[in-house]
Design a protein around this motif. Sequence first.
Motif, PDB file in Angstrom:
ATOM      1  N   SER A   1       0.829  -1.206   0.000  1.00 36.89           N
ATOM      2  CA  SER A   1       0.000   0.000   0.000  1.00 36.89           C
ATOM      3  C   SER A   1       0.863   1.255   0.000  1.00 36.89           C
ATOM      4  CB  SER A   1      -0.923  -0.011   1.229  1.00 36.89           C
ATOM      5  OG  SER A   1      -0.161  -0.090   2.427  1.00 36.89           O
ATOM      6  N   ARG A   2       0.216   2.382   0.272  1.00 36.21           N
ATOM      7  CA  ARG A   2       0.824   3.706   0.212  1.00 36.21           C
ATOM      8  C   ARG A   2       1.137   4.052  -1.251  1.00 36.21           C
ATOM      9  NH1 ARG A   2       2.787   5.436   5.257  1.00 36.21           N
ATOM     10  NH2 ARG A   2       1.482   4.485   6.886  1.00 36.21           N
ATOM     11  N   SER A   3       1.943   5.073  -1.445  1.00 38.23           N
ATOM     12  CA  SER A   3       2.222   5.565  -2.796  1.00 38.23           C
ATOM     13  C   SER A   3       3.451   4.892  -3.401  1.00 38.23           C
ATOM     14  CB  SER A   3       2.434   7.083  -2.769  1.00 38.23           C
ATOM     15  OG  SER A   3       3.526   7.414  -1.927  1.00 38.23           O
ATOM     16  N   ILE A   4       3.518   4.942  -4.711  1.00 36.07           N
ATOM     17  CA  ILE A   4       4.723   4.505  -5.425  1.00 36.07           C
ATOM     18  C   ILE A   4       5.767   5.604  -5.256  1.00 36.07           C
ATOM     19  CG2 ILE A   4       5.674   3.874  -7.672  1.00 36.07           C
ATOM     20  CD1 ILE A   4       2.845   3.015  -8.487  1.00 36.07           C
ATOM     21  N   PRO A   5       6.975   5.289  -4.815  1.00 34.02           N
ATOM     22  CA  PRO A   5       7.961   6.341  -4.505  1.00 34.02           C
ATOM     23  C   PRO A   5       8.234   7.271  -5.673  1.00 34.02           C
ATOM     24  CG  PRO A   5       8.724   4.204  -3.730  1.00 34.02           C
ATOM     25  CD  PRO A   5       7.508   3.942  -4.561  1.00 34.02           C
ATOM     26  N   GLY A   6       8.353   8.551  -5.364  1.00 38.53           N
ATOM     27  CA  GLY A   6       8.646   9.539  -6.399  1.00 38.53           C
ATOM     28  C   GLY A   6      10.041   9.392  -6.966  1.00 38.53           C
ATOM     29  N   ASP A   7      10.939   8.751  -6.215  1.00 36.37           N
ATOM     30  CA  ASP A   7      12.305   8.530  -6.708  1.00 36.37           C
ATOM     31  C   ASP A   7      12.514   7.090  -7.135  1.00 36.37           C
ATOM     32  OD1 ASP A   7      12.123   7.438  -4.187  1.00 36.37           O
ATOM     33  OD2 ASP A   7      14.078   8.181  -3.497  1.00 36.37           O
ATOM     34  N   ILE A   8      11.450   6.474  -7.635  1.00 32.66           N
ATOM     35  CA  ILE A   8      11.532   5.069  -8.027  1.00 32.66           C
ATOM     36  C   ILE A   8      12.610   4.833  -9.086  1.00 32.66           C
ATOM     37  CG2 ILE A   8       9.726   5.303  -9.809  1.00 32.66           C
ATOM     38  CD1 ILE A   8       8.805   2.459  -9.027  1.00 32.66           C
ATOM     39  N   HIS A   9      12.880   5.848  -9.904  1.00 31.05           N
ATOM     40  CA  HIS A   9      13.893   5.714 -10.954  1.00 31.05           C
ATOM     41  C   HIS A   9      15.294   5.565 -10.364  1.00 31.05           C
ATOM     42  CE1 HIS A   9      13.754   9.900  -9.825  1.00 31.05           C
ATOM     43  NE2 HIS A   9      14.868  10.155 -10.478  1.00 31.05           N
ATOM     44  N   LYS A  10      15.474   5.995  -9.126  1.00 36.32           N
ATOM     45  CA  LYS A  10      16.771   5.832  -8.460  1.00 36.32           C
ATOM     46  C   LYS A  10      16.864   4.495  -7.741  1.00 36.32           C
ATOM     47  CE  LYS A  10      17.341  10.800  -7.688  1.00 36.32           C
ATOM     48  NZ  LYS A  10      17.512  11.875  -6.656  1.00 36.32           N
ATOM     49  N   LEU A  11      15.711   3.929  -7.395  1.00 37.06           N
ATOM     50  CA  LEU A  11      15.692   2.656  -6.678  1.00 37.06           C
ATOM     51  C   LEU A  11      15.871   1.473  -7.621  1.00 37.06           C
ATOM     52  CD1 LEU A  11      12.695   3.351  -4.229  1.00 37.06           C
ATOM     53  CD2 LEU A  11      15.130   3.780  -3.871  1.00 37.06           C
TER      54      LEU A  11
END
Length: 256
Positions: free
Chosen positions: A115-125
């Motif tokens: 749950s919660r949001s998809i991280p805004g820095d997912i491109h770094k993860l």
Amino acid sequence: MLLTGRDLCNVFLAGVFLLLPSCRFISGVESDINCLRSIKASLEDPLDMLTSSWDFSNPTEGFICNFQGIECWHPYESRVLNIKLADLGLKGQFPRGLVNCTSLTGLDLSSNSLSRSIPGDIHKLIPYVMSLDLSSNSFSGEIPNTISNCTFLNVLKLDNNKLTGQIPPELGRLSRLKVFSVANNQLSGPVPTFAAGADSYANNRRLCGGPLKNCPSSSQNKNDLVRVFKSYTVVMLGALGFGIGFVFSFSFFVFR
């Protein structure tokens, strides 16, 4: 035979070049092991699916390659290629520890209870991931436009979540994207020009355009607003007339 200064220098350089790959290997091994440790620690595992399989007490090289859902580049090298943890009953948020799996190309967390949001820095993860499947979870909030910086993506599945807002038009920059689905969310606005059929956007009542129904024009919106206003005015006038009539009728019977 004594070695000259030049020979000693050559031997030293050769040794350095032989050691460098092993140093990178050790660093990669530790990084990937820490990646999985972090994932296990950050997720709730009510069915003990990871607890029973992810045992970090084994010192054998490549031991993480035997973990459930883990595929390595080589069976005897602790460098993670794909993580497939679909339908394991996992709970929690998107695991940020993935940043330590530096050679990851595929991530499947579908059919869990994340749950919660998809991280805004997912491109770094997950910068090198080619296939990302987050479908059938409870992710909410907007789709971050930074996913467009995951330039290697050719599969992106976000269907069956609770995502809201518009589909970022920046995703159109994903030139390798072949499979894309956001069906069964709460998205709105026009559909960007992605290479996906109507099924990929199904059951988002406020999405329009592209393979779906046409978006209403501005003039149509104005006409709809006028119709609503007129209907509202008629109702209000009717209610006002009824109120006035009731008052006069009541007064007539009371004061006659």
